[in-house]
Design an enzyme around this catalytic site. Structure first.
Site, PDB file in Angstrom:
ATOM      1  N   ILE A  13       2.881  -5.997  10.839  1.00 44.35           N
ATOM      2  CA  ILE A  13       3.940  -5.979   9.817  1.00 44.35           C
ATOM      3  C   ILE A  13       3.831  -4.689   9.002  1.00 44.35           C
ATOM      4  O   ILE A  13       4.843  -4.085   8.626  1.00 44.35           O
ATOM      5  CB  ILE A  13       3.872  -7.230   8.913  1.00 44.35           C
ATOM      6  CG1 ILE A  13       3.904  -8.500   9.763  1.00 44.35           C
ATOM      7  CG2 ILE A  13       5.032  -7.249   7.918  1.00 44.35           C
ATOM      8  CD1 ILE A  13       3.631  -9.792   9.000  1.00 44.35           C
ATOM      9  N   ASN A  92     -13.363 -10.788   3.210  1.00 45.38           N
ATOM     10  CA  ASN A  92     -12.387  -9.731   3.507  1.00 45.38           C
ATOM     11  C   ASN A  92     -11.107  -9.884   2.684  1.00 45.38           C
ATOM     12  O   ASN A  92     -10.648  -8.937   2.046  1.00 45.38           O
ATOM     13  CB  ASN A  92     -12.057  -9.753   5.003  1.00 45.38           C
ATOM     14  CG  ASN A  92     -11.282  -8.518   5.426  1.00 45.38           C
ATOM     15  OD1 ASN A  92     -11.751  -7.408   5.249  1.00 45.38           O
ATOM     16  ND2 ASN A  92     -10.088  -8.721   5.953  1.00 45.38           N
ATOM     17  N   TYR A 141      -7.797 -19.623   5.728  1.00 47.59           N
ATOM     18  CA  TYR A 141      -6.883 -18.473   5.671  1.00 47.59           C
ATOM     19  C   TYR A 141      -5.857 -18.666   4.542  1.00 47.59           C
ATOM     20  O   TYR A 141      -5.680 -17.796   3.681  1.00 47.59           O
ATOM     21  CB  TYR A 141      -6.166 -18.296   7.021  1.00 47.59           C
ATOM     22  CG  TYR A 141      -4.986 -17.377   6.928  1.00 47.59           C
ATOM     23  CD1 TYR A 141      -5.163 -16.012   6.723  1.00 47.59           C
ATOM     24  CD2 TYR A 141      -3.680 -17.864   7.024  1.00 47.59           C
ATOM     25  CE1 TYR A 141      -4.076 -15.155   6.607  1.00 47.59           C
ATOM     26  CE2 TYR A 141      -2.595 -17.021   6.914  1.00 47.59           C
ATOM     27  CZ  TYR A 141      -2.791 -15.672   6.705  1.00 47.59           C
ATOM     28  OH  TYR A 141      -1.715 -14.833   6.581  1.00 47.59           O
ATOM     29  N   ASN A 170       7.229 -17.319  10.098  1.00 46.21           N
ATOM     30  CA  ASN A 170       6.654 -16.832  11.368  1.00 46.21           C
ATOM     31  C   ASN A 170       7.181 -15.451  11.747  1.00 46.21           C
ATOM     32  O   ASN A 170       8.278 -15.331  12.303  1.00 46.21           O
ATOM     33  CB  ASN A 170       6.932 -17.842  12.477  1.00 46.21           C
ATOM     34  CG  ASN A 170       6.062 -19.070  12.335  1.00 46.21           C
ATOM     35  OD1 ASN A 170       6.127 -19.775  11.330  1.00 46.21           O
ATOM     36  ND2 ASN A 170       5.215 -19.307  13.311  1.00 46.21           N
ATOM     37  N   THR A 205       0.338 -22.966  27.128  1.00 45.64           N
ATOM     38  CA  THR A 205       0.245 -24.385  26.772  1.00 45.64           C
ATOM     39  C   THR A 205       1.113 -24.676  25.557  1.00 45.64           C
ATOM     40  O   THR A 205       1.039 -23.956  24.555  1.00 45.64           O
ATOM     41  CB  THR A 205      -1.223 -24.758  26.436  1.00 45.64           C
ATOM     42  OG1 THR A 205      -2.041 -24.391  27.544  1.00 45.64           O
ATOM     43  CG2 THR A 205      -1.378 -26.239  26.164  1.00 45.64           C
ATOM     44  N   PHE A 207       1.485 -26.865  22.497  1.00 48.83           N
ATOM     45  CA  PHE A 207       0.537 -27.684  21.726  1.00 48.83           C
ATOM     46  C   PHE A 207       1.242 -28.885  21.085  1.00 48.83           C
ATOM     47  O   PHE A 207       1.690 -28.811  19.947  1.00 48.83           O
ATOM     48  CB  PHE A 207      -0.128 -26.840  20.638  1.00 48.83           C
ATOM     49  CG  PHE A 207      -0.969 -25.701  21.155  1.00 48.83           C
ATOM     50  CD1 PHE A 207      -1.788 -25.858  22.266  1.00 48.83           C
ATOM     51  CD2 PHE A 207      -0.957 -24.466  20.516  1.00 48.83           C
ATOM     52  CE1 PHE A 207      -2.581 -24.805  22.726  1.00 48.83           C
ATOM     53  CE2 PHE A 207      -1.746 -23.419  20.964  1.00 48.83           C
ATOM     54  CZ  PHE A 207      -2.555 -23.582  22.077  1.00 48.83           C
ATOM     55  N   GLY A 283      -4.417 -28.517  12.659  1.00 56.48           N
ATOM     56  CA  GLY A 283      -3.883 -27.836  11.465  1.00 56.48           C
ATOM     57  C   GLY A 283      -2.434 -27.399  11.561  1.00 56.48           C
ATOM     58  O   GLY A 283      -1.962 -26.695  10.679  1.00 56.48           O
TER      59      GLY A 283
HETATM   60  N1  UFG Z   1       2.226 -22.819  19.941  1.00 59.31           N
HETATM   61  C1  UFG Z   1       2.130 -23.407  21.181  1.00 59.31           C
HETATM   62  N2  UFG Z   1       1.382 -22.771  22.118  1.00 59.31           N
HETATM   63  C2  UFG Z   1       0.735 -21.598  21.908  1.00 59.31           C
HETATM   64  C3  UFG Z   1       0.851 -21.000  20.631  1.00 59.31           C
HETATM   65  C4  UFG Z   1       1.619 -21.637  19.671  1.00 59.31           C
HETATM   66  O1  UFG Z   1       2.675 -24.468  21.437  1.00 59.31           O
HETATM   67  O2  UFG Z   1       0.062 -21.095  22.820  1.00 59.31           O
HETATM   68  C5  UFG Z   1       3.026 -23.488  18.912  1.00 59.31           C
HETATM   69  C6  UFG Z   1       2.185 -23.844  17.701  1.00 59.31           C
HETATM   70  O3  UFG Z   1       1.564 -25.086  17.870  1.00 59.31           O
HETATM   71  C7  UFG Z   1       3.240 -23.821  16.604  1.00 59.31           C
HETATM   72  C8  UFG Z   1       4.242 -22.769  17.069  1.00 59.31           C
HETATM   73  O4  UFG Z   1       4.001 -22.592  18.453  1.00 59.31           O
HETATM   74  O5  UFG Z   1       3.891 -25.050  16.564  1.00 59.31           O
HETATM   75  C9  UFG Z   1       4.064 -21.437  16.381  1.00 59.31           C
HETATM   76  O6  UFG Z   1       2.695 -21.062  16.470  1.00 59.31           O
HETATM   77  P1  UFG Z   1       2.187 -19.625  16.068  1.00 59.31           P
HETATM   78  O7  UFG Z   1       0.711 -19.592  16.356  1.00 59.31           O
HETATM   79  O8  UFG Z   1       3.037 -18.584  16.683  1.00 59.31           O
HETATM   80  O9  UFG Z   1       2.438 -19.545  14.504  1.00 59.31           O
HETATM   81  P2  UFG Z   1       1.940 -20.537  13.337  1.00 59.31           P
HETATM   82  O10 UFG Z   1       3.146 -21.292  12.894  1.00 59.31           O
HETATM   83  O11 UFG Z   1       0.747 -21.320  13.716  1.00 59.31           O
HETATM   84  O12 UFG Z   1       1.395 -19.486  12.274  1.00 59.31           O
HETATM   85  C10 UFG Z   1       2.222 -18.749  11.444  1.00 59.31           C
HETATM   86  C11 UFG Z   1       1.524 -17.441  11.104  1.00 59.31           C
HETATM   87  C12 UFG Z   1       0.268 -17.707  10.308  1.00 59.31           C
HETATM   88  C13 UFG Z   1       0.608 -18.561   9.112  1.00 59.31           C
HETATM   89  C14 UFG Z   1       1.319 -19.800   9.540  1.00 59.31           C
HETATM   90  C15 UFG Z   1       1.766 -20.590   8.349  1.00 59.31           C
HETATM   91  O13 UFG Z   1       1.189 -16.733  12.276  1.00 59.31           O
HETATM   92  O14 UFG Z   1      -0.284 -16.489   9.876  1.00 59.31           O
HETATM   93  O15 UFG Z   1       2.478 -19.476  10.294  1.00 59.31           O
HETATM   94  O16 UFG Z   1       1.722 -21.935   8.684  1.00 59.31           O
HETATM   95  F1  UFG Z   1      -0.539 -18.904   8.480  1.00 59.31           F
END
Ligand code: UFG
Length: 324
Positions: A13, A92, A141, A170, A205, A207, A283
């Site tokens: 970013i 950090n 985090y 996101n 995968t 999730f 989480g």
């Molecule tokens: N997902 C999958 N498979 C994967 C990766 C992700 O099904 O291999 C799903 C996750 O379970 C989630 C969605 O895709 O439902 C988005 O996942 P991301 O990992 O892309 O993003 P997150 O929503 O977990 O995380 C984002 C930011 C974080 C922040 C968070 C706030 O990347 O920095 O939103 O909840 F903390």
């Protein structure tokens, strides 16, 4: 034009924001320790490789470059890793930020844009989420970002440090024309992993398929990185115009399920995404969608990328090269 210091400007970013700041004519200095950032994401002469913890050197840089405002991205961002190594994240993200704020106090720099996250809300009671929702992180985090946010409220009162805290949803997409892209190592984010599966043929995968959503998969608010960068420009302009400290969500206000994102990737690439179904990831809240009306009404910000296909298409060229 004003002088802006961007910490973490060699990251995903950060580098997109540096690019937009330069396009707008700002004089930009980048501070990055290159622990996760990339040297080639920033124009060479602007990059100062330095640790946030070196308060003295950061102070000198702020003074030497006559910095008017700081945009602070530098932080670790992996939610999963933060649950395994919380000390690393608090050190950090919290102590590193406090070192920067000490340097700013010493150098007399009183304007800051801070990179926060939807993770400060934890499992929200309802969506879309307003900035007034309860702050209740569910991982270290998110707690590090919430802690810095709270410190900033006090630094405003005690030191007159004006800050805008931006809570990103996101972040995704890329500015292909500027040669910028997402390059997290390891990659954990959905859109790059879907595109990787298309390129490599190795299944990704999904999730969890038993969430209380229409199709059983998680819903997120995918915001293009250039729209996020534009929110930082709006925040800087607000602060340089002597605006007060404030906090804003940055999202499109529209949620897409994992299955919907997968379908968008298939539409853009014209290929099936190899995938398997797995357990829920620890989480993960079922649904996170921003109410960003405050950012729209107060700072006049509007997202340009409102279609998921356009966001995916912007990432596709760089992800093809990345996983080939
Ligand atoms: N997902 C999958 N498979 C994967 C990766 C992700 O099904 O291999 C799903 C996750 O379970 C989630 C969605 O895709 O439902 C988005 O996942 P991301 O990992 O892309 O993003 P997150 O929503 O977990 O995380 C984002 C930011 C974080 C922040 C968070 C706030 O990347 O920095 O939103 O909840 F903390």
């Amino acid at each position: 034009m004003s002088n802006i210091l961007v910490t973490g400007g060699a990251g995903y970013i950060g580098s997109h924001t540096v690019h937009q700041l330069l396009q707008r004519g700002y004089n930009v200095t980048v501070l990055d320790d290159l622990s996760t950032g990339f040297r080639d994401a920033v124009p060479e002469p602007r990059l100062h490789i330095c640790s946030l913890f070196d308060t003295e050197q950061v102070t000198q840089l702020l003074v030497r470059q006559k910095i008017d405002a700081v945009v602070h991205f530098a932080a670790f961002i992996a939610v999963g890793e933060s649950t395994k190594e919380p000390e690393k994240y608090f050190t950090n993200n919290v102590a590193g930020s406090l070192s920067l704020f000490s340097a700013m106090a010493a150098a007399g720099v009183k304007k800051l844009v801070f990179s926060s996250t939807a993770a400060v809300y934890g499992n929200p009671v309802s969506t879309p989420i307003l900035e007034t929702a309860t702050i209740a992180p569910v991982n270290p985090y998110g707690e590090t970002k919430a802690t810095v946010e709270r410190a900033l409220v006090w630094l405003d009162q005690c030191r007159g440090l004006r800050s805008v805290r931006l809570r990103y949803f996101n972040a995704c997409g890329a500015n292909a024309e500027a040669g910028l892209s997402e390059r997290h190592v390891p990659e954990t984010h959905l859109i790059p992993l879907l595109l990787k599966a298309v390129v490599t043929g190795q299944p990704m995968t999904i999730f969890g398929t038993d969430y209380p959503t229409a199709d059983g998969t998680c819903i997120r608010d995918y915001i293009h990185v250039d729209d996020l960068a534009a929110a930082h420009i709006a925040a800087i302009e607000h602060l340089l115009g002597d605006g007060e400290s404030d906090v804003f969500n940055v999202g499109t206000g529209r949620g897409f399920s994992v299955r919907e994102v997968l379908a968008a990737v298939e539409n853009v690439t014209g290929k099936p995404v190899p995938h398997v179904f797995g357990d829920r990831r620890e989480g993960d809240p079922a649904e996170l969608v921003a109410d960003s009306s405050k950012l729209r009404s107060r700072l006049g910000w509007r997202p340009e990328y409102t279609e998921l296909e356009r966001i995916v298409a912007s990432a596709w060229p760089s992800e093809q090269r990345r996983w080939a």
